[in-house]
Design a protein around this motif. Sequence first.
Motif, mmCIF file in Angstrom:
data_model
loop_
_atom_site.group_PDB
_atom_site.id
_atom_site.type_symbol
_atom_site.label_atom_id
_atom_site.label_comp_id
_atom_site.label_asym_id
_atom_site.label_seq_id
_atom_site.Cartn_x
_atom_site.Cartn_y
_atom_site.Cartn_z
ATOM 1 N N ALA B 52 0.869 -1.188 0.000
ATOM 2 C CA ALA B 52 0.000 0.000 0.000
ATOM 3 C C ALA B 52 0.898 1.227 0.000
ATOM 4 C CB ALA B 52 -0.903 -0.003 1.215
ATOM 5 N N ARG B 56 -2.988 3.426 -1.354
ATOM 6 C CA ARG B 56 -3.431 2.727 -2.554
ATOM 7 C C ARG B 56 -2.700 1.389 -2.651
ATOM 8 N NH1 ARG B 56 -3.445 5.746 -8.317
ATOM 9 N NH2 ARG B 56 -4.897 7.044 -7.151
ATOM 10 N N ILE B 57 -3.467 0.314 -2.914
ATOM 11 C CA ILE B 57 -2.881 -1.021 -2.872
ATOM 12 C C ILE B 57 -2.361 -1.430 -4.247
ATOM 13 C CG2 ILE B 57 -3.356 -3.458 -2.426
ATOM 14 C CD1 ILE B 57 -5.528 -2.502 -0.422
ATOM 15 N N TYR B 58 -1.112 -1.883 -4.287
ATOM 16 C CA TYR B 58 -0.482 -2.421 -5.500
ATOM 17 C C TYR B 58 -0.179 -3.888 -5.246
ATOM 18 C CZ TYR B 58 0.129 2.465 -6.746
ATOM 19 O OH TYR B 58 -0.110 3.778 -7.049
ATOM 20 N N ARG B 59 -0.603 -4.743 -6.171
ATOM 21 C CA ARG B 59 -0.396 -6.176 -5.929
ATOM 22 C C ARG B 59 0.919 -6.697 -6.515
ATOM 23 N NH1 ARG B 59 -5.061 -10.213 -6.957
ATOM 24 N NH2 ARG B 59 -4.966 -9.418 -9.074
ATOM 25 N N GLU B 60 1.285 -6.197 -7.668
ATOM 26 C CA GLU B 60 2.428 -6.807 -8.356
ATOM 27 C C GLU B 60 3.384 -5.815 -8.999
ATOM 28 O OE1 GLU B 60 -0.342 -8.890 -10.616
ATOM 29 O OE2 GLU B 60 0.150 -10.852 -9.827
ATOM 30 N N ALA B 61 3.004 -4.569 -9.076
ATOM 31 C CA ALA B 61 3.733 -3.622 -9.935
ATOM 32 C C ALA B 61 5.108 -3.299 -9.356
ATOM 33 C CB ALA B 61 2.906 -2.352 -10.110
ATOM 34 N N THR B 64 6.578 0.395 -9.475
ATOM 35 C CA THR B 64 5.838 1.519 -8.908
ATOM 36 C C THR B 64 6.811 2.418 -8.147
ATOM 37 O OG1 THR B 64 3.913 0.106 -8.640
ATOM 38 C CG2 THR B 64 3.953 2.149 -7.355
ATOM 39 N N VAL B 73 3.290 0.435 3.142
ATOM 40 C CA VAL B 73 2.851 -0.640 4.042
ATOM 41 C C VAL B 73 2.872 -1.946 3.276
ATOM 42 C CG1 VAL B 73 1.024 -1.479 5.554
ATOM 43 C CG2 VAL B 73 1.327 0.978 5.224
ATOM 44 N N MET B 75 1.620 -5.647 2.743
ATOM 45 C CA MET B 75 0.384 -6.373 3.066
ATOM 46 C C MET B 75 0.433 -7.751 2.422
ATOM 47 S SD MET B 75 -2.341 -3.353 2.206
ATOM 48 C CE MET B 75 -3.774 -4.369 2.550
ATOM 49 N N PRO B 76 -0.352 -8.702 2.937
ATOM 50 C CA PRO B 76 -0.430 -9.997 2.250
ATOM 51 C C PRO B 76 -0.991 -9.802 0.850
ATOM 52 C CG PRO B 76 -1.413 -10.136 4.430
ATOM 53 C CD PRO B 76 -1.157 -8.687 4.170
ATOM 54 N N TYR B 77 -0.683 -10.727 -0.039
ATOM 55 C CA TYR B 77 -1.190 -10.646 -1.407
ATOM 56 C C TYR B 77 -2.710 -10.766 -1.376
ATOM 57 C CZ TYR B 77 -1.502 -11.388 -6.424
ATOM 58 O OH TYR B 77 -1.804 -11.258 -7.752
ATOM 59 N N MET B 78 -3.375 -9.825 -2.034
ATOM 60 C CA MET B 78 -4.841 -9.768 -1.994
ATOM 61 C C MET B 78 -5.475 -10.842 -2.876
ATOM 62 S SD MET B 78 -6.179 -7.257 -0.260
ATOM 63 C CE MET B 78 -5.076 -7.063 1.100
#
Lengths: 747, 81
Positions: B52, B56-61, B64, B73, B75-78
């Motif tokens: 995050a 804003r949450i980024y999963r793989e980028a 970024t 932050v 976070m676990p993979y969504m």
Amino acid sequence: MAFDQNSKRIFKVVGSRPPRPDGVEKVTGRALYGADMTAPGMLSGAILRSPHAHARIVSIDTSAAEALQGVKAVVTSADFGVPDDEFLRDVQDNCMARGKVLYHGHALGAVAATSAAVAKQALALIVVDYEILPHVTDVDAAMRPDAPVVQEGRSLENVGPGLSQNVTSYCEFGHGDLDAGFDQADLIISRSFKTAATHQGYIEPHACLASLSADGRGDLWCCTQGQFFVRTLCAGILGIEASQLRVTASEIGGGFGGKTTVFIEPVALTLARKSGRPVKIVMSREEVFKATGPTVSSSMDIKIGMTREGRITAAQAQLRYQGGAFPCGTVEMGAQAAFAAYDLAAVQTQGWNVLTNRPKEAAYRAPGAPMAIYAVESVVDELCQQLALDPLAVRLMNAAQKGTLSSYGPTFDDIGLRATLEAAQAHPHYSAPLRPNQGRGLSCGFWFNFGGNTCVSLNINTDGTVGITEGNPDIGGSRASISLMAAEELGIPYDKVRTIVADTSSLGYNDVTDGSRVTFSVGLATIEAARSAIKVMCGRAARIWGIEEDAVIWEDGCAKPAGPNAGAFPPMSLAEIAAVSANTGGPIAGHFEVNADGAGVSFGVHLADVEVDPETGATKVLRYTVFQDAGKAVHPDYVEGQMQGGAVQGIGWALNEEYIYGADGRLQNAGFLDYRTPVASDLPNIDTVILEIPNPGHPYGVRGVGETPIVPPLAALSNAVSRAIGVRLNELPMSPPKVLGAIMQRG
Amino acid sequence: MVRVKIWGSLRPLADGQSEIELEARTFKEVLDQLGARYPALRPQIKRGVSMALNGRIYREAWFTKIPPESEVVLMPYMAGG
């Protein structure tokens, strides 16, 4: 991609409610679902399933089945390899047991035959020698050190000592000083909760048709939420290259997360490879219940402290989720979501994922969140009752907003929770009078939403119409929403655009239709693809007019000179530019590929009125209103449909739905007669109020809406029933015997 | 320099810290440096994490960009349904 700063944009097409593009085909029975495809020489596939909850497979003798006339192939785990990748191995082992059967209904053999009757007959001829093992289906029992072990060696490094090997992972989130927070409270309530496993309950059972020819090329037609992921899984399991397997998604009769993986597809492909003929497998409803993923069941402890004015001072949750016979990560979602609606100085959530002898859980709308938020919202409601506080005012007092440090770590950007609560507070539903045996419940809900890998191709046809190719099965109206956004951007009528869902050979990789991602991500890619096509069309007009490309603008569906200095040319419409495209440089198209981020979290608030029959314990939902922030509702009918559908599924989860296991570990209610989902006659109209707080991460401000609405109903119903009968229930479902028992205990 | 917040159950794998200061300009550099400094975090990073960035949450980028003074932050993979 950022929100268009032209925030005062007046939408011309987006926000309208055109008829659904798939409506005629569906109501006239012409839409092709998973079971509707046939092929010359096609065989019928059938799957042998375990009658036991847990057993070692000592031997399987398939010789009699193979000898039966009409049988063309029999497969067991011996016909599959053993993937190196652990995740893929679990998927395969769930489709075809290897060494042990892990739950009642676990597949361990399959047959392809010239008819369904012969296939069924052949299954009965397969002789299996089982060594029955002890089993466990309850999450708390499965965590004990002496519990039967479902799979050995699956615990991650983060699991502490003293627990069974069934505990596969642990997580913890939060911030602040809990002890200091609880010290500031005037009232602390600690409660324990349990929720049952529920199934997504989609109308269409899983079905597929597979062919795999001698040259190694395959085709698979199936009902799925993600044809590209199906290709990844099946190609990996069968050891074939992705380019050699084309997967086509059929129309889909519901998924809700349950069709984000494979159950029968690798089996059908293996039968097709062995027999050399196309093979169709269609699951029965009983198989769907026994062997596809329900959601997790849970056991939870919640502790919350509150001042007498209603300010929450500290909050703590311990969540234990069982996800069936294979590891899952669902509790992590629940642990992060549990307190997301609140602005808390001290909060902690802990979660454990646990193996049991049940089918492997699959995603179900906002996976992991509904049960955790049910437990939290129940305790908040009880605190309000004991402190004689208005539950909505208390939620407003404690509501997370922009700048709040969330309970799971990040600081919130623009969110719509406060506006949603205020809308509920001002709504006539909240102040409507109630009669004896009636109660009103309230709950907040939350889901993260995400974007993901997305490809869109947009073609300008020479007659001025537009074709869009995208790669996500339409489970909630996305074809209409995508067409609307393309029409908006291009400045043409909606009915000039047609969107289709492509097979895996026609586009780059698209993530599964999940995470409330499609209207957000595919919409975003569509807008960009349209902008790319507009750039080409402006260039073509510039060449026709003999002016510079940057002297042309796009407005109301036409290329126009940017100003008087650019020249005095009449606007050229999309259709006019398209008609001469062959003369001006060839076909015109736009495309866009992205791994979209910035989906924007979503909040909702539900109000439920119920009446409980004190003689029977039966609950009737009298009135129900959903308030939700949609960012921008692209097609409000579909947004309302998502809100209504999620609410109804949550009502079923709260009142009746549950997987019931006997002492023998066998599922006792694998059918809709005994697994009671709500039907239209059980329900009032579900009212909806859409709020539009733009998502800063999307050009039109769109947020996903599909998952959040299943989150609040569990607590909204529980709080309503508890207030109606004057005693609090801490277990779901609140089926009539349980409610009646609580009433009788109350006296 | 960015400060990366990690979730509670990762803290024992990162010498008990809840925030880690790193020289990182992208999501990938955050992951690479976390793994290099705290090898015990590598299994979780391999299983999947999200990031995050300013909420804003980024999963793989991977690439970024992380502007200075950003809130980062882990976070676990969504996953979703």
